[in-house]
Write a protein that holds these residues in place. Sequence first.
Motif, mmCIF file in Angstrom:
data_model
loop_
_atom_site.group_PDB
_atom_site.id
_atom_site.type_symbol
_atom_site.label_atom_id
_atom_site.label_comp_id
_atom_site.label_asym_id
_atom_site.label_seq_id
_atom_site.Cartn_x
_atom_site.Cartn_y
_atom_site.Cartn_z
ATOM 1 N N HIS A 1 0.815 -1.217 0.000
ATOM 2 C CA HIS A 1 0.000 0.000 0.000
ATOM 3 C C HIS A 1 0.849 1.267 0.000
ATOM 4 O O HIS A 1 0.502 2.243 -0.673
ATOM 5 N N LYS B 1 3.118 -0.724 -4.071
ATOM 6 C CA LYS B 1 1.949 0.067 -4.475
ATOM 7 C C LYS B 1 1.922 0.315 -5.980
ATOM 8 O O LYS B 1 0.868 0.624 -6.550
ATOM 9 N N LYS C 1 -3.313 -6.004 -8.351
ATOM 10 C CA LYS C 1 -3.644 -5.695 -6.963
ATOM 11 C C LYS C 1 -4.029 -6.925 -6.156
ATOM 12 O O LYS C 1 -4.380 -6.803 -4.979
ATOM 13 N N ARG D 1 -1.899 -7.327 -2.902
ATOM 14 C CA ARG D 1 -2.321 -6.354 -1.895
ATOM 15 C C ARG D 1 -3.643 -6.765 -1.266
ATOM 16 O O ARG D 1 -3.800 -6.758 -0.036
ATOM 17 N N ALA E 1 -3.229 2.863 6.086
ATOM 18 C CA ALA E 1 -4.116 1.832 5.549
ATOM 19 C C ALA E 1 -5.411 1.689 6.340
ATOM 20 O O ALA E 1 -6.117 0.682 6.204
ATOM 21 N N LEU F 1 -8.348 1.339 4.043
ATOM 22 C CA LEU F 1 -8.194 0.120 3.252
ATOM 23 C C LEU F 1 -8.660 -1.102 4.037
ATOM 24 O O LEU F 1 -9.313 -2.001 3.492
#
Length: 234
Positions: free
Chosen positions: A137, A142, A147, A150, A199, A202
């Motif tokens: 992230h 990143k 993705k 992640r 994060a 997130l």
Amino acid sequence: MSDLSAFPVTKRWPAKHPELLQLYSLPTPNGVKVSIMLEEIGLPYEVHLVDFGKDDQKTAEFLSLNPNGKIPAILDPNGPGGRPLPLFESGAILQYLAEKTGKLLPEDAARRYQTIQWVHFQMGGIGPMFGQVGFFHKFAGKDFEDKRPRDRYVAEARRLLGVMEAHLSGRQWFMDDDYTIADVSMLGWVRNLIGFYGAGDLVEFNQFKSVGAWLERGLARPAVQRGLNIPQRP
């Protein structure tokens, strides 16, 4: 006066106070565990900054103390039997300091092992998974177009937060009313996840109300605040 000259690490980081416990660290979530612990238990120590920007952790002197090349590590001149004890791995250091001082680890055998199980939960889950969220992230990860890595770690971080949430519901600390090394082991990681790593949104941190309240209580402790900053001092 204690003689630590047999330990090569003291050649690169000379001990001004060799009678004190020597801490080699950096203000990372793992590094601050031990400085927080030392501040909480009131054990005098001398701190040495291990600068990753200068690859200090890869030097022969540091590797002689921790062959894994990670922080934190300690050198206690007053170890078991009165002999110096070098020690690495933050979980092992927390347990050692708790047993050495009789603080932050319950005396009751069952509660002692229950505390240690949460430390291992942090070592095996919270640390590695939250760290991967940070990499994908905030850091080089990143920029990966794919993705899925992640998202995998984000999902696991949410699951782990859910485990913490369920356990902390109705509790002040991981061991009910007793603040222990279990709490010390996790505070820096949760703080980093939503702070330095950025994060919080997130992982949907706001939904974990009990974890948030626990974090706020922990960060309000003066010893925690001191411990979060001390490894930055050379």
